[in-house]
Design a protein around this motif. Structure first.
Motif, PDB file in Angstrom:
ATOM      1  N   TYR A 243     -71.143-116.739   5.331  1.00  0.00           N
ATOM      2  CA  TYR A 243     -72.154-117.674   5.655  1.00  0.00           C
ATOM      3  C   TYR A 243     -72.791-118.486   4.583  1.00  0.00           C
ATOM      4  N   LYS A 244     -72.130-118.073   3.484  1.00  0.00           N
ATOM      5  CA  LYS A 244     -72.572-119.029   2.205  1.00  0.00           C
ATOM      6  C   LYS A 244     -71.719-120.208   2.257  1.00  0.00           C
ATOM      7  N   TYR A 245     -70.532-120.079   1.271  1.00  0.00           N
ATOM      8  CA  TYR A 245     -69.825-121.173   0.816  1.00  0.00           C
ATOM      9  C   TYR A 245     -68.489-121.141   1.925  1.00  0.00           C
ATOM     10  N   LEU A 246     -68.568-120.308   2.712  1.00  0.00           N
ATOM     11  CA  LEU A 246     -67.563-120.361   4.007  1.00  0.00           C
ATOM     12  C   LEU A 246     -68.174-120.954   5.073  1.00  0.00           C
ATOM     13  N   ASN A 247     -69.572-121.027   5.032  1.00  0.00           N
ATOM     14  CA  ASN A 247     -70.143-121.956   6.114  1.00  0.00           C
ATOM     15  C   ASN A 247     -69.788-121.600   7.713  1.00  0.00           C
ATOM     16  N   GLY A 251     -75.639-115.094   9.591  1.00  0.00           N
ATOM     17  CA  GLY A 251     -75.195-113.873  10.201  1.00  0.00           C
ATOM     18  C   GLY A 251     -73.644-113.710  10.389  1.00  0.00           C
ATOM     19  N   ALA A 252     -72.936-114.736   9.944  1.00  0.00           N
ATOM     20  CA  ALA A 252     -71.524-114.358  10.383  1.00  0.00           C
ATOM     21  C   ALA A 252     -70.814-113.417   9.778  1.00  0.00           C
ATOM     22  N   PRO A 253     -69.998-112.655  10.303  1.00  0.00           N
ATOM     23  CA  PRO A 253     -69.345-111.200   9.767  1.00  0.00           C
ATOM     24  C   PRO A 253     -68.904-111.321   8.413  1.00  0.00           C
ATOM     25  N   MET A 305     -67.429-115.117  14.844  1.00  0.00           N
ATOM     26  CA  MET A 305     -66.330-115.732  13.645  1.00  0.00           C
ATOM     27  C   MET A 305     -65.658-117.117  14.193  1.00  0.00           C
ATOM     28  N   ILE A 306     -66.175-117.737  15.281  1.00  0.00           N
ATOM     29  CA  ILE A 306     -65.851-118.853  15.801  1.00  0.00           C
ATOM     30  C   ILE A 306     -65.859-119.935  14.964  1.00  0.00           C
TER      31      ILE A 306
ATOM     32  N   GLY B 304     -74.082-114.810  17.039  1.00  0.00           N
ATOM     33  CA  GLY B 304     -73.418-113.493  17.872  1.00  0.00           C
ATOM     34  C   GLY B 304     -74.486-113.128  18.974  1.00  0.00           C
ATOM     35  N   MET B 305     -75.701-113.372  18.483  1.00  0.00           N
ATOM     36  CA  MET B 305     -76.965-113.130  19.529  1.00  0.00           C
ATOM     37  C   MET B 305     -77.352-114.064  20.266  1.00  0.00           C
ATOM     38  N   ILE B 306     -76.925-115.375  20.260  1.00  0.00           N
ATOM     39  CA  ILE B 306     -77.659-116.502  20.796  1.00  0.00           C
ATOM     40  C   ILE B 306     -77.334-116.450  22.292  1.00  0.00           C
ATOM     41  N   ALA B 307     -76.126-115.989  22.672  1.00  0.00           N
ATOM     42  CA  ALA B 307     -76.025-116.009  24.235  1.00  0.00           C
ATOM     43  C   ALA B 307     -76.587-114.862  25.059  1.00  0.00           C
TER      44      ALA B 307
END
Lengths: 423, 423
Positions: A243-247, A251-253, A305-306, B304-307
């Protein structure tokens, strides 16, 4: 370094030379067009916190909406067979190829950074049952230290703490002084989260191996902004944030890397169905899946992950060498600005001055920065605050312009002077 | 049970009485209007897998798109202070109030079901250091068994296996036969993932307590479809899934429940910054946050919690008693249909016949179901396949109509006959 003397006594109104220079740097920046691929709301005038949470790409925003309708809503449970089941490994391989210098089959996307740290550290210890020391660094990111404290307590390990230089971070000497035949594992950050110091990953990895220890690198603050060569350097284990430089969104995994040579011998503690040879086996019969999949535990966080994919597309388009080059140019320009605009006001520069020794952020310190921050936010200038009084300027290479950096540092200066005047 | 005899020799073409009945049931269903709140793509003619992955609400689909623009993209790092940091506990409290019968401050949303199982089981063992047995059930969901096998191996625990009846599941007697002074923990599913058997949660919890053991309930296949009263029953620990009957999207994070009385004494193994009293403390100093937050480890999976929220809105509107009532009506109707349309073709009914003893799904078995499934999917009828040859009909109360159930069972019958004829 630019000819700083000409600016050293410059008052705020005399920064037009900088304005022109920022515009020139943007014009000459070969990656500048890619900035338009990000959502750039007008009210965020200068975003200097890409090292904490990267901006969304336009494609990610569209994809998240269409995902719910076209994938989750329309494919429903069939989505698992059609793509989601493989997503953690497919994305892992893409991250590996584009940013980690790692061959396929060694990287998975899954839990939070903290949980993957836990799993991989525990796994590393199963390879070294006769060794009882872990080397870590007192300046490492808190969650790394917290996880290690818990594991040390629960599994009878001794933590050997490096007290690193606050600016220059952990050096090879610091690690070598603690390495020995009792060392099971060395856990360090590739880029220090405060100073931005870039560790000597190849040298420290080689030194650990000379003593028979494994190394786990935390790549959270480097991946996507610094070139990494895990396979070439013979790194054993790594974990990194998306979620930093991979945007990839808040809280992305995270991802985990386990070198091929270790996969069959390391045993991870959180045995789950998605890492099993047979996710639906009956009876008491956990068998780990061959290869990297065994390090996955639960159901992959698909929605989380989307947003990752579209940023990987941009990284592929730009290439890590150009990204690193722009990163150095951005932090270099920010350093110039700090020298001229902030140091005269009592601000301290708390990062390595040599771009080869830093990642994509710099930190500046001033006792008033705690009071400055809310004003900055109100004015749409968003750096990161690091207690007790640091402002961290994180310059995400693809989404940050030189003009944005100038506007940010100018505003920091103006608000700092306002806060001082108000006293 | 309806007057089944009138249909028992009905051929496929004579199901018009069922058609009328399904339409009547839908007309009389007070929750029917809420079905329009879900995305219902026309090509999915009968979705019978809500127990595996719930359909998205329309609001969730919209929210996911706007989240990227208005929250992540516009608020950026400020989102953490403004709402995301509290989201795991705010959603936890909502799930608790609406579906778990639990007071605030005992529930968090976070990692995968597997990881939360791991953390809470390990935590439970810290409370019972002089006890070395865990009771589990050979029919429990694989990931529960796998996690327990790993913990038993790593921490010297003995697993005491219940071999449950395949239809009637784990009974109070089964548990009592194994409970003793060595029992640290009982880990069972509230609703069995294959047969749908609903366990005697109050009775088993009380029995475990009489022997000084703790109980962890896996609520994955019950939460959102069965009424639950964790506080009243004195449950110690629970974990549950949000992508089934809570419709939060593929791989959405799970929740964990730790009763107030245990929070300060249980120590969870994955110590991370988001569960620390001070996420940014310097030096070797992990201090768990007071209360439920200490069971959180890493950065909350915000996207992942938004929905989740929009489904909780619908549950709030409907109320769990009405949801449970509709669930029983749906599985009751499905049972009638199976009796008349499928049993004569050699299909077996593999679930409890008393609605009070089952959750919101039923399972039917036939050796040809493996070949039937792809045809069903092609025709837009989507049940779940459970090896070796079970079809699980998961009837998510708010998004499933009686007409949809009829269409599904009719199609299963037709395809089953086609497959037989083709031989």
């Amino acid at each position: 370094m630019p000819p700083r003397t000409s600016f050293s006594d410059t008052s705020f109104s005399d920064t037009s030379a900088f304005t022109e220079r920022a515009a020139d740097l943007d014009t000459q920046d070969p990656l500048a067009p890619l900035r338009e691929e990000f959502l750039l709301p007008a009210e965020v005038r200068s975003y200097l916190d890409g090292n904490s949470l990267g901006r969304p790409t336009r494609a990610a925003a569209e994809r998240l909406g269409s995902f719910a309708v076209d994938e989750w809503g329309a494919r429903l449970i069939r989505g698992w067979d059609e793509s989601w089941f493989e997503l953690p490994l497919r994305l892992g391989d893409r991250i590996a190829a584009l940013t980690l210098g790692a061959a396929p089959g060694q990287t998975f996307v899954g839990d939070s950074t903290t949980v993957i740290l836990y799993k991989l550290i525990r796994a590393a210890l199963t390879a070294q049952p006769d060794r009882d020391e872990i080397i870590l660094d007192a300046g490492n990111f808190p969650t790394d230290r917290y996880v290690l404290e818990g594991i040390a307590r629960d599994h009878g390990m001794t933590l050997r703490w490096i007290q690193p230089d606050p600016v220059d971070g952990v050096g090879l000497d610091d690690v070598e002084a603690l390495l020995g035949e009792r060392t099971a594992l060395v856990v360090l950050s590739h880029v220090e989260y405060r100073s931005g110091h870039l560790a000597d990953l190849p040298g420290i990895t080689a030194a650990a191996h000379r003593h028979g220890a494994l190394v786990l690198w935390d790549l959270c603050h480097s991946v996507g902004s610094v070139e990494i060569a895990l396979d070439t350097c013979g790194v054993d284990l790594a974990v990194g944030c998306t979620y930093k430089y991979l945007n990839a969104g808040p809280g992305a995994p995270a991802f985990g890397y386990v070198a091929h040579r270790h996969q069959e011998s390391l045993q991870q503690p959180v045995q789950g169905w998605m890492g099993a040879a047979d996710p639906f086996a009956m009876g008491p019969a956990y068998q780990p899946h061959p290869g990297i999949r065994r390090f996955i535990s639960g159901t992959p966080p698909v929605t989380g992950m989307i947003a990752m994919e579209s940023m990987l597309d941009l990284i592929e388009k730009a290439g890590m060498p150009a990204i690193r080059q722009k990163s150095e140019a951005l932090t270099g320009f920010a350093t110039e600005l700090v020298d001229v605009l902030l140091l005269p006001e009592g601000v301290r520069y708390s990062s390595p001055r040599d771009p080869a020794h830093r990642g994509s952020h710099i930190t500046v310190d001033h006792e008033d920065f705690g009071s400055v921050l809310p004003q900055l936010w109100k004015q749409g200038v968003i750096p990161d605050f690091r207690p007790p009084h640091g402002l961290r300027l994180g310059l995400s290479p693809l989404s940050t312009s030189f003009t944005e950096v100038l506007l940010g540092v100018e505003t920091i200066r103006r608000v700092l002077l306002d806060v001082r005047d108000a006293r």
